[in-house]
Scaffold this active site. Structure first.
Site, short mmCIF file in Angstrom:
data_model
loop_
_atom_site.label_atom_id
_atom_site.label_comp_id
_atom_site.label_asym_id
_atom_site.label_seq_id
_atom_site.Cartn_x
_atom_site.Cartn_y
_atom_site.Cartn_z
N GLY A 88 0.83 -1.21 0.00
CA GLY A 88 0.00 0.00 0.00
C GLY A 88 0.86 1.25 0.00
O GLY A 88 1.89 1.31 0.67
N VAL A 112 17.06 8.46 -0.76
CA VAL A 112 17.88 7.34 -1.21
C VAL A 112 18.66 7.73 -2.47
O VAL A 112 19.88 7.50 -2.57
CB VAL A 112 17.01 6.10 -1.48
CG1 VAL A 112 17.82 5.01 -2.21
CG2 VAL A 112 16.44 5.55 -0.18
N ARG A 156 19.41 10.76 -3.82
CA ARG A 156 20.40 11.83 -3.69
C ARG A 156 21.55 11.47 -2.76
O ARG A 156 22.68 11.89 -2.98
CB ARG A 156 19.70 13.13 -3.26
CG ARG A 156 18.80 13.65 -4.38
CD ARG A 156 18.29 15.05 -4.14
NE ARG A 156 17.63 15.56 -5.34
CZ ARG A 156 17.02 16.74 -5.42
NH1 ARG A 156 16.98 17.54 -4.35
NH2 ARG A 156 16.44 17.13 -6.55
N ARG A 209 1.17 -5.35 -5.91
CA ARG A 209 1.37 -6.57 -5.14
C ARG A 209 1.65 -7.70 -6.13
O ARG A 209 1.05 -7.77 -7.19
CB ARG A 209 0.14 -6.89 -4.29
CG ARG A 209 -0.22 -5.73 -3.34
CD ARG A 209 -1.38 -6.09 -2.44
NE ARG A 209 -1.91 -4.92 -1.75
CZ ARG A 209 -1.40 -4.41 -0.64
NH1 ARG A 209 -0.33 -4.96 -0.11
NH2 ARG A 209 -1.94 -3.35 -0.06
N ASP A 219 4.99 -4.84 6.25
CA ASP A 219 5.52 -6.14 6.66
C ASP A 219 5.69 -7.11 5.50
O ASP A 219 6.68 -7.83 5.42
CB ASP A 219 4.66 -6.75 7.76
CG ASP A 219 3.21 -6.94 7.36
OD1 ASP A 219 2.79 -6.40 6.32
OD2 ASP A 219 2.47 -7.64 8.08
N THR A 227 4.05 2.71 5.72
CA THR A 227 2.69 2.21 5.84
C THR A 227 1.92 3.11 6.79
O THR A 227 2.43 3.47 7.86
CB THR A 227 2.64 0.76 6.37
OG1 THR A 227 1.30 0.43 6.76
CG2 THR A 227 3.55 0.55 7.55
N ASP A 253 -0.59 2.42 8.60
CA ASP A 253 -1.18 1.72 9.74
C ASP A 253 -0.34 1.79 11.02
O ASP A 253 -0.85 1.53 12.10
CB ASP A 253 -1.44 0.25 9.40
CG ASP A 253 -2.59 0.07 8.44
OD1 ASP A 253 -3.36 1.03 8.24
OD2 ASP A 253 -2.73 -1.03 7.88
N ASP A 300 1.87 -0.31 11.97
CA ASP A 300 1.71 -1.64 12.54
C ASP A 300 3.00 -2.45 12.60
O ASP A 300 2.96 -3.68 12.76
CB ASP A 300 0.65 -2.42 11.75
CG ASP A 300 0.99 -2.55 10.27
OD1 ASP A 300 1.97 -1.91 9.81
OD2 ASP A 300 0.28 -3.27 9.56
N MET A 315 -8.84 3.15 8.66
CA MET A 315 -8.05 1.96 8.33
C MET A 315 -7.36 1.41 9.59
O MET A 315 -7.15 2.13 10.55
CB MET A 315 -7.04 2.28 7.24
CG MET A 315 -7.68 2.45 5.87
SD MET A 315 -6.46 2.70 4.56
CE MET A 315 -7.53 2.58 3.12
N ARG A 341 -6.55 -2.87 10.09
CA ARG A 341 -7.11 -4.21 10.22
C ARG A 341 -6.70 -4.87 11.53
O ARG A 341 -7.54 -5.42 12.25
CB ARG A 341 -6.68 -5.08 9.04
CG ARG A 341 -7.38 -4.77 7.74
CD ARG A 341 -6.81 -5.59 6.62
NE ARG A 341 -5.41 -5.28 6.37
CZ ARG A 341 -4.62 -5.95 5.53
NH1 ARG A 341 -5.10 -6.97 4.86
NH2 ARG A 341 -3.37 -5.59 5.35
N ARG A 376 -26.80 14.47 29.66
CA ARG A 376 -25.97 15.58 30.14
C ARG A 376 -26.03 16.79 29.22
O ARG A 376 -25.42 17.82 29.49
CB ARG A 376 -24.51 15.14 30.27
CG ARG A 376 -24.25 14.09 31.34
CD ARG A 376 -22.77 14.03 31.71
NE ARG A 376 -21.92 13.94 30.53
CZ ARG A 376 -21.52 12.80 29.97
NH1 ARG A 376 -21.94 11.64 30.46
NH2 ARG A 376 -20.73 12.80 28.92
N ARG A 408 -4.86 7.47 2.55
CA ARG A 408 -3.57 7.15 1.94
C ARG A 408 -2.97 8.33 1.17
O ARG A 408 -1.76 8.37 0.95
CB ARG A 408 -3.71 5.97 0.97
CG ARG A 408 -3.95 4.64 1.64
CD ARG A 408 -3.66 3.53 0.64
NE ARG A 408 -3.98 2.22 1.17
CZ ARG A 408 -3.20 1.52 1.98
NH1 ARG A 408 -2.06 2.02 2.37
NH2 ARG A 408 -3.58 0.32 2.40
#
Length: 319
Positions: free
Chosen positions: A11, A23, A25, A72, A103, A125, A127, A129, A169, A171, A211, A252
């Site tokens: 993703g 990376v 430069r 992917r 991951d 990412t 997430d 995670d 998002m 999961r 309230r 994203r």
């Protein structure tokens, strides 16, 4: 180290372009040729490579998404697919590879390292995670995108006296819901790491109404369940008009925040340093404000630690 490659996989996340820029430069500054690999491992297998120079990454640090695109690859998960990837890297004279992703992308980098390809992983990412690092590239931008949505939804929710359920998002990791929910003043935060009781949730909503609360915001991580289904249940029990908003892939996109740009730049710079030092199978992260690196396999196998204290604070401040 004469030539390195860089790819983005899985993703997309805001800040990936800043990492690519760093990376490229940093590599050129050290006299190393840099090859860009398009569409992740899929593009690597198909030989979609091109040489990058300083102009290749000009005017990209502020852009979301990834200029190298992403995909992917089922083929890469096979032994034959990985062999093709290694042969392509050798054919282009690439000595080291920087992989920017989550991951799954890191697992691919680890497999290439086992076949004598020097690989470094940069966590990209939204997430957040990956346990070994405090933050991943894209997370800060994503939670600020969610926070902007919360602020706008609160306006209309207050006007109509509604309950608003905002699905974000996450999961298996509830960090987006937790951080954005705390910052946005959500009354309830529902994440995969914590069990929740529907009746208790509805009780809290009704007590708030008594309230004098004119709105109720619930942050729901997608891994727990669907916002539409939960909205129907809440309305049935409370008789309060309840609406669901699923933010989806808006999380994203967008220009990366300052934090994500700086983090990506630091990590991209360190990735090239590690390759120049002859290191391989390393995952770059940040801990207590310092850039660190861990063995990829060890990084992936670290147990998930949910921020219980932050959740406790969010709950205490929600009433």
């Amino acid at each position: 180290m004469k030539c390195i490659g860089v790819l983005t996989s899985g993703g997309d996340a805001p800040g990936m372009n800043a990492a690519i820029r760093a990376v490229v430069r940093t590599g050129l500054d050290n006299g190393i040729r840099v090859m860009g690999i398009q569409r992740g491992y899929s593009g690597l297998i198909n030989g979609e490579l091109f040489e990058m120079d300083r102009r290749s990454v000009a005017d990209t640090i502020q852009r979301g998404g990834t200029i190298l695109r992403t995909a992917r690859s089922k083929e890469f998960k096979t032994k034959e697919g990985r062999k093709k990837a290694v042969n392509i890297l050798k054919a282009f004279g690439i000595d080291g590879l920087v992989v920017i992703g989550g991951d799954g992308s890191f697992r691919g980098a680890s497999e290439l390292a086992k076949q004598d390809i020097c690989t470094i992983g940069i966590p990209g990412t939204i997430d957040n995670d990956l346990t070994y690092t405090d933050y991943t590239i894209g997370f800060d931008t994503a939670i600020n995108t969610v926070l902007d949505a919360i602020n706008k939804i609160r306006d209309t929710s207050t006007s109509h006296g509604r309950v608003s359920i905002i699905e974000v998002m996450g999961r298996n990791c509830g960090d987006i819901a937790l951080y954005a929910g705390l910052a946005g003043g959500a009354e309830s935060i529902i994440v995969p790491e914590k069990n929740y009781d529907l009746n208790e949730l509805c009780k809290t909503i009704l007590e708030g109404k008594i309230r004098g609360k004119r709105h109720n915001l619930i942050l729901l991580a997608e891994g727990v369940g669907g916002a539409d289904e939960l909205a129907k249940k809440v309305q049935e029990i409370t008789s309060i008009d309840t609406r669901a908003t699923i933010l989806g892939h808006i999380q994203r996109g967008g220009s990366p925040t300052c934090m994500d740009r700086v983090l990506a730049s630091q990590m991209g710079y360190r990735a090239v340093e590690l390759l120049f030092e002859g290191k391989t199978s390393r995952a770059i992260g940040i801990k207590f404000g310092k850039i660190i690196d861990e063995d990829i396999e060890e990084a992936l196998n670290m147990p998930r630690n949910f921020n219980e204290k932050l959740y406790q604070i969010a709950m205490a401040l929600s009433y």
